[in-house]
Design a protein around this motif. Structure first.
Motif, PDB file in Angstrom:
ATOM      1  N   GLY A 149     -12.358  41.289 106.478  1.00 61.69           N
ATOM      2  CA  GLY A 149     -12.270  41.381 105.173  1.00 61.69           C
ATOM      3  C   GLY A 149     -10.762  40.758 104.693  1.00 61.69           C
ATOM      4  O   GLY A 149     -10.250  41.682 103.889  1.00 61.69           O
ATOM      5  N   ALA A 150      -9.762  40.578 105.703  1.00 60.97           N
ATOM      6  CA  ALA A 150      -8.455  40.473 105.215  1.00 60.97           C
ATOM      7  C   ALA A 150      -8.270  38.969 103.803  1.00 60.97           C
ATOM      8  O   ALA A 150      -8.984  38.391 104.491  1.00 60.97           O
ATOM      9  N   GLY A 151      -7.357  39.298 103.234  1.00 63.18           N
ATOM     10  CA  GLY A 151      -7.741  38.381 102.107  1.00 63.18           C
ATOM     11  C   GLY A 151      -6.391  38.269 101.976  1.00 63.18           C
ATOM     12  O   GLY A 151      -5.503  38.654 102.354  1.00 63.18           O
ATOM     13  N   LYS A 152      -5.337  36.740 101.205  1.00 67.88           N
ATOM     14  CA  LYS A 152      -4.088  36.648 101.011  1.00 67.88           C
ATOM     15  C   LYS A 152      -3.148  37.321 100.333  1.00 67.88           C
ATOM     16  O   LYS A 152      -3.316  38.480  99.953  1.00 67.88           O
ATOM     17  N   GLY A 153      -2.482  37.631 101.260  1.00 65.73           N
ATOM     18  CA  GLY A 153      -1.495  38.817 100.745  1.00 65.73           C
ATOM     19  C   GLY A 153      -1.589  39.617 102.031  1.00 65.73           C
ATOM     20  O   GLY A 153      -0.700  40.251 102.032  1.00 65.73           O
ATOM     21  N   ASP A 154      -2.719  39.784 102.649  1.00 62.76           N
ATOM     22  CA  ASP A 154      -2.666  41.259 103.902  1.00 62.76           C
ATOM     23  C   ASP A 154      -1.579  40.113 104.340  1.00 62.76           C
ATOM     24  O   ASP A 154      -1.865  39.672 105.398  1.00 62.76           O
ATOM     25  N   THR A 155      -1.560  41.855 104.938  1.00 65.23           N
ATOM     26  CA  THR A 155      -0.747  41.520 106.673  1.00 65.23           C
ATOM     27  C   THR A 155      -1.739  42.744 107.883  1.00 65.23           C
ATOM     28  O   THR A 155      -2.917  42.788 107.442  1.00 65.23           O
ATOM     29  N   VAL A 156      -2.116  41.041 108.499  1.00 66.57           N
ATOM     30  CA  VAL A 156      -2.712  41.696 110.065  1.00 66.57           C
ATOM     31  C   VAL A 156      -1.349  41.501 111.175  1.00 66.57           C
ATOM     32  O   VAL A 156      -0.397  41.254 110.768  1.00 66.57           O
ATOM     33  N   GLU A 157      -1.473  42.532 112.218  1.00 69.44           N
ATOM     34  CA  GLU A 157      -1.245  42.675 113.437  1.00 69.44           C
ATOM     35  C   GLU A 157      -1.744  41.194 114.562  1.00 69.44           C
ATOM     36  O   GLU A 157      -3.126  41.696 115.066  1.00 69.44           O
ATOM     37  N   VAL A 158      -0.809  40.914 115.184  1.00 68.46           N
ATOM     38  CA  VAL A 158      -1.674  39.415 116.025  1.00 68.46           C
ATOM     39  C   VAL A 158      -0.544  39.773 117.589  1.00 68.46           C
ATOM     40  O   VAL A 158       0.500  40.310 117.294  1.00 68.46           O
ATOM     41  N   THR A 159      -2.317  40.077 118.419  1.00 65.39           N
ATOM     42  CA  THR A 159      -1.757  41.319 119.859  1.00 65.39           C
ATOM     43  C   THR A 159      -2.434  40.736 120.806  1.00 65.39           C
ATOM     44  O   THR A 159      -2.731  40.330 121.298  1.00 65.39           O
ATOM     45  N   GLY A 160      -1.168  40.183 122.063  1.00 63.80           N
ATOM     46  CA  GLY A 160      -1.950  39.252 122.664  1.00 63.80           C
ATOM     47  C   GLY A 160      -1.067  39.647 124.272  1.00 63.80           C
ATOM     48  O   GLY A 160      -0.117  40.629 124.240  1.00 63.80           O
ATOM     49  N   ASP A 161      -1.985  38.691 125.330  1.00 60.57           N
ATOM     50  CA  ASP A 161      -0.882  39.618 126.624  1.00 60.57           C
ATOM     51  C   ASP A 161       0.002  38.051 126.788  1.00 60.57           C
ATOM     52  O   ASP A 161       0.275  38.145 128.060  1.00 60.57           O
ATOM     53  N   ASP A 162       0.537  37.113 126.189  1.00 60.34           N
ATOM     54  CA  ASP A 162       0.881  36.214 125.790  1.00 60.34           C
ATOM     55  C   ASP A 162       1.781  36.092 125.250  1.00 60.34           C
ATOM     56  O   ASP A 162       1.595  35.915 123.366  1.00 60.34           O
ATOM     57  N   GLU A 163       3.115  36.065 124.726  1.00 65.29           N
ATOM     58  CA  GLU A 163       3.968  36.334 123.569  1.00 65.29           C
ATOM     59  C   GLU A 163       3.568  34.642 122.299  1.00 65.29           C
ATOM     60  O   GLU A 163       4.010  34.673 121.437  1.00 65.29           O
ATOM     61  N   ALA A 164       3.845  33.395 123.499  1.00 65.09           N
ATOM     62  CA  ALA A 164       3.799  31.665 122.764  1.00 65.09           C
ATOM     63  C   ALA A 164       2.301  31.956 121.812  1.00 65.09           C
ATOM     64  O   ALA A 164       2.123  31.540 121.102  1.00 65.09           O
ATOM     65  N   ALA A 165       1.041  33.054 122.752  1.00 67.48           N
ATOM     66  CA  ALA A 165       0.002  33.129 122.597  1.00 67.48           C
ATOM     67  C   ALA A 165      -0.148  33.500 120.734  1.00 67.48           C
ATOM     68  O   ALA A 165      -0.803  32.551 120.287  1.00 67.48           O
ATOM     69  N   VAL A 166       0.197  34.763 121.527  1.00 69.31           N
ATOM     70  CA  VAL A 166       0.384  35.410 120.165  1.00 69.31           C
ATOM     71  C   VAL A 166       1.412  34.642 118.835  1.00 69.31           C
ATOM     72  O   VAL A 166       0.599  35.113 117.452  1.00 69.31           O
ATOM     73  N   ALA A 167       2.342  34.083 119.443  1.00 66.36           N
ATOM     74  CA  ALA A 167       2.865  33.498 117.915  1.00 66.36           C
ATOM     75  C   ALA A 167       1.649  32.208 117.558  1.00 66.36           C
ATOM     76  O   ALA A 167       2.445  32.195 116.162  1.00 66.36           O
ATOM     77  N   ALA A 168       1.510  32.012 118.432  1.00 68.58           N
ATOM     78  CA  ALA A 168       0.979  30.397 117.441  1.00 68.58           C
ATOM     79  C   ALA A 168      -0.372  30.902 116.957  1.00 68.58           C
ATOM     80  O   ALA A 168      -0.900  30.227 116.193  1.00 68.58           O
ATOM     81  N   ILE A 169      -0.999  31.570 116.978  1.00 68.37           N
ATOM     82  CA  ILE A 169      -1.897  32.787 116.695  1.00 68.37           C
ATOM     83  C   ILE A 169      -1.626  33.355 115.060  1.00 68.37           C
ATOM     84  O   ILE A 169      -1.861  32.787 114.092  1.00 68.37           O
ATOM     85  N   ALA A 170      -0.213  33.711 115.455  1.00 64.38           N
ATOM     86  CA  ALA A 170      -0.340  34.615 114.204  1.00 64.38           C
ATOM     87  C   ALA A 170       0.450  33.309 112.294  1.00 64.38           C
ATOM     88  O   ALA A 170       0.506  33.327 111.042  1.00 64.38           O
ATOM     89  N   ALA A 171       0.795  32.053 113.940  1.00 63.98           N
ATOM     90  CA  ALA A 171       1.588  31.238 112.731  1.00 63.98           C
ATOM     91  C   ALA A 171      -0.150  30.474 111.960  1.00 63.98           C
ATOM     92  O   ALA A 171       0.203  29.702 111.031  1.00 63.98           O
TER      93      ALA A 171
END
Length: 85
Positions: free
Chosen positions: A55-77
């Motif tokens: 239910g995340a809307g525009k402007g909401d902050t989410v946390e992206v976590t994973g076992d690979d820094e590059a993968a986390v950065a790609a999804i966060a982007a």
């Protein structure tokens, strides 16, 4: 485990189209990545249905976590982009 915060950039939040694009990208990565609202249970980033349940809307902050820094950065982007455009 690497974690980044991202601000939802899509105009209508993480609804079907953005969730699908994020899930497709996460599914192609060779890493486990989760997305969650701060303080809530995170969900598998490779599942569009689970992303929509946040239910995340525009402007909401989410946390992206994973076992690979590059993968986390790609999804966060992706979360920060306007995927409705």
């Amino acid at each position: 485990m690497p974690t980044l915060t991202a601000v939802v950039g899509s105009a209508d939040g993480l609804h079907a189209r953005p969730a699908g694009l994020i899930a497709d990208a996460a599914d192609e990565l060779d890493a486990d990545v989760t997305i969650g609202l701060p303080g809530d249970e995170p969900v598998d980033a490779a599942s569009a249905l689970l992303i929509m349940t946040l239910g995340a809307g525009k402007g909401d902050t989410v946390e992206v976590t994973g076992d690979d820094e590059a993968a986390v950065a790609a999804i966060a982007a992706l979360v920060e982009k306007d995927l409705d455009a």
